[in-house]
Structure formats: C-alpha cells, structure tokens
Design a protein around this motif. Structure first.
Motif, short mmCIF file in Angstrom:
data_model
loop_
_atom_site.label_atom_id
_atom_site.label_comp_id
_atom_site.label_asym_id
_atom_site.label_seq_id
_atom_site.Cartn_x
_atom_site.Cartn_y
_atom_site.Cartn_z
N PHE A 87 0.83 -1.21 0.00
CA PHE A 87 0.00 0.00 0.00
C PHE A 87 0.86 1.26 0.00
N ARG A 88 1.88 1.26 0.82
CA ARG A 88 2.73 2.46 0.92
C ARG A 88 3.39 2.81 -0.41
N ASP A 89 3.62 1.79 -1.25
CA ASP A 89 4.21 2.04 -2.57
C ASP A 89 3.27 2.88 -3.44
N LEU A 90 1.97 2.60 -3.33
CA LEU A 90 1.00 3.35 -4.11
C LEU A 90 0.74 4.72 -3.49
N ALA A 91 0.60 4.75 -2.18
CA ALA A 91 0.27 5.99 -1.49
C ALA A 91 1.39 7.02 -1.56
N ALA A 92 2.62 6.56 -1.64
CA ALA A 92 3.77 7.49 -1.65
C ALA A 92 3.74 8.42 -2.86
N GLU A 93 3.33 7.89 -4.00
CA GLU A 93 3.27 8.69 -5.23
C GLU A 93 2.10 8.19 -6.07
N PRO A 94 0.91 8.70 -5.78
CA PRO A 94 -0.30 8.18 -6.43
C PRO A 94 -0.54 8.72 -7.84
N THR A 95 0.31 8.29 -8.76
CA THR A 95 0.14 8.66 -10.17
C THR A 95 0.26 7.39 -11.02
N ILE A 96 -0.33 7.42 -12.18
CA ILE A 96 -0.24 6.28 -13.11
C ILE A 96 1.22 6.02 -13.48
N ASP A 97 1.96 7.08 -13.76
CA ASP A 97 3.37 6.92 -14.15
C ASP A 97 4.19 6.24 -13.05
N ALA A 98 4.03 6.70 -11.82
CA ALA A 98 4.78 6.13 -10.70
C ALA A 98 4.37 4.68 -10.45
N TRP A 99 3.08 4.40 -10.53
CA TRP A 99 2.61 3.03 -10.29
C TRP A 99 3.09 2.10 -11.39
N THR A 100 3.09 2.57 -12.63
CA THR A 100 3.57 1.73 -13.73
C THR A 100 5.02 1.33 -13.49
N GLU A 101 5.83 2.29 -13.10
CA GLU A 101 7.24 2.01 -12.81
C GLU A 101 7.39 1.07 -11.62
N ARG A 102 6.65 1.32 -10.56
CA ARG A 102 6.74 0.50 -9.34
C ARG A 102 6.27 -0.93 -9.61
N LEU A 103 5.19 -1.07 -10.33
CA LEU A 103 4.67 -2.41 -10.62
C LEU A 103 5.58 -3.18 -11.57
N ALA A 104 6.24 -2.49 -12.49
CA ALA A 104 7.21 -3.15 -13.36
C ALA A 104 8.36 -3.69 -12.52
N SER A 105 8.78 -2.92 -11.54
CA SER A 105 9.83 -3.36 -10.62
C SER A 105 9.36 -4.54 -9.78
N ALA A 106 8.12 -4.50 -9.32
CA ALA A 106 7.56 -5.60 -8.51
C ALA A 106 7.46 -6.87 -9.33
N GLY A 107 7.09 -6.74 -10.61
CA GLY A 107 7.01 -7.91 -11.49
C GLY A 107 8.36 -8.49 -11.79
N ALA A 108 9.38 -7.64 -11.88
CA ALA A 108 10.74 -8.11 -12.18
C ALA A 108 11.33 -8.88 -11.03
N LYS A 109 10.87 -8.61 -9.81
CA LYS A 109 11.39 -9.32 -8.65
C LYS A 109 10.93 -10.77 -8.62
N GLY A 110 9.81 -11.03 -9.30
CA GLY A 110 9.43 -12.41 -9.51
C GLY A 110 8.54 -13.05 -8.51
N SER A 111 9.06 -13.67 -7.50
CA SER A 111 8.31 -14.62 -6.70
C SER A 111 7.12 -14.02 -6.01
N PRO A 112 5.98 -14.75 -6.04
CA PRO A 112 4.78 -14.29 -5.38
C PRO A 112 5.03 -14.08 -3.89
N GLY A 113 4.50 -13.00 -3.37
CA GLY A 113 4.61 -12.74 -1.95
C GLY A 113 5.97 -12.25 -1.51
N ALA A 114 6.86 -11.97 -2.46
CA ALA A 114 8.20 -11.52 -2.10
C ALA A 114 8.12 -10.17 -1.41
N LYS A 115 8.96 -9.97 -0.44
CA LYS A 115 9.01 -8.70 0.27
C LYS A 115 10.18 -7.89 -0.26
N ARG A 116 10.02 -6.58 -0.22
CA ARG A 116 11.10 -5.71 -0.65
C ARG A 116 12.13 -5.56 0.44
#
Length: 116
Positions: A87-116
């Motif tokens: 949640f904090r990832d979205l709330a920190a910068e609530p824009t489509i551009d920021a979320w697209t970048e953050r979610l691309a990074s989350a997808g690149a990390k791979g494993s389901p449920g992985a913590k940052r």
C-alpha cells in the motif's frame, strides 16, 4: 510381492502430474506480467468514474477521487496475481506513471509474496 500394492498409497498421483509428469517439480514460478499504464488507467477509471483518456500519467489520483480503500483493493488484486507491492508504494506517489514504474519493478522481482 508383485508390485501391485506398491502404488496403492499413491492413487491418483499419475493423473495429478499430468502428461508431462511435472507435478510437484521445484522451481520458481514465472514472474507475473505487471499491469500496463493502460490497465492501470482502466482500473482507476472504473473506481473514480473518470474516462481513462482523461487521467494524465502524472495526475494525483487521490485528488481525482481515488481513496485509500480503492488503493488497498488494487494492492490486494496485484498481490493475488503474485506482484510484490505494498500500500505504501501506491500511497507514496499516487500517479499512473509512478505506479507503472513500481509495478514493473515488482514484477521483475518475480516470486509471489516476495518482500522488498
């Protein structure tokens, strides 16, 4: 012993393995594809009642009407899909551009449920 009783405790395992016999094989699941900016716009659009084409990539989604409950719903949806997002990832910068970048990074990390 004729071998007919040796598989009695494993009834159905051949079916579970499928034709390739790969059930239970170890190895990481493939990383889920993160949502695109168009996917994000469509999701947010449905939540705030604004046409997707009217949501700029750098627009503050909270100011457009997206609430914390809706953000949490998005986080839960993406976590179920295997993306490591909080949640904090979205709330920190609530824009489509920021979320697209953050979610691309989350997808690149791979494993389901992985913590940052």
């Amino acid at each position: 012993m004729d071998g007919t009783t040796s598989t009695a405790g494993n009834a159905g395992t051949d079916h579970d393995a499928g034709a390739g016999g790969t059930a239970g094989t170890a190895g990481p699941a493939p990383a889920p594809a993160p949502p695109t900016s168009a996917d994000l716009r469509a999701s947010v659009s449905a939540m705030i009642g604004t046409p997707p084409g009217e949501i700029a990539g750098d627009a503050n989604l909270v100011l457009l009407g997206l609430g914390s409950l809706e953000m949490m719903r998005l986080v839960n949806r993406w976590r179920r899909q295997g993306l490591a997002i909080e949640f904090r990832d979205l709330a920190a910068e609530p824009t489509i551009d920021a979320w697209t970048e953050r979610l691309a990074s989350a997808g690149a990390k791979g494993s389901p449920g992985a913590k940052r």
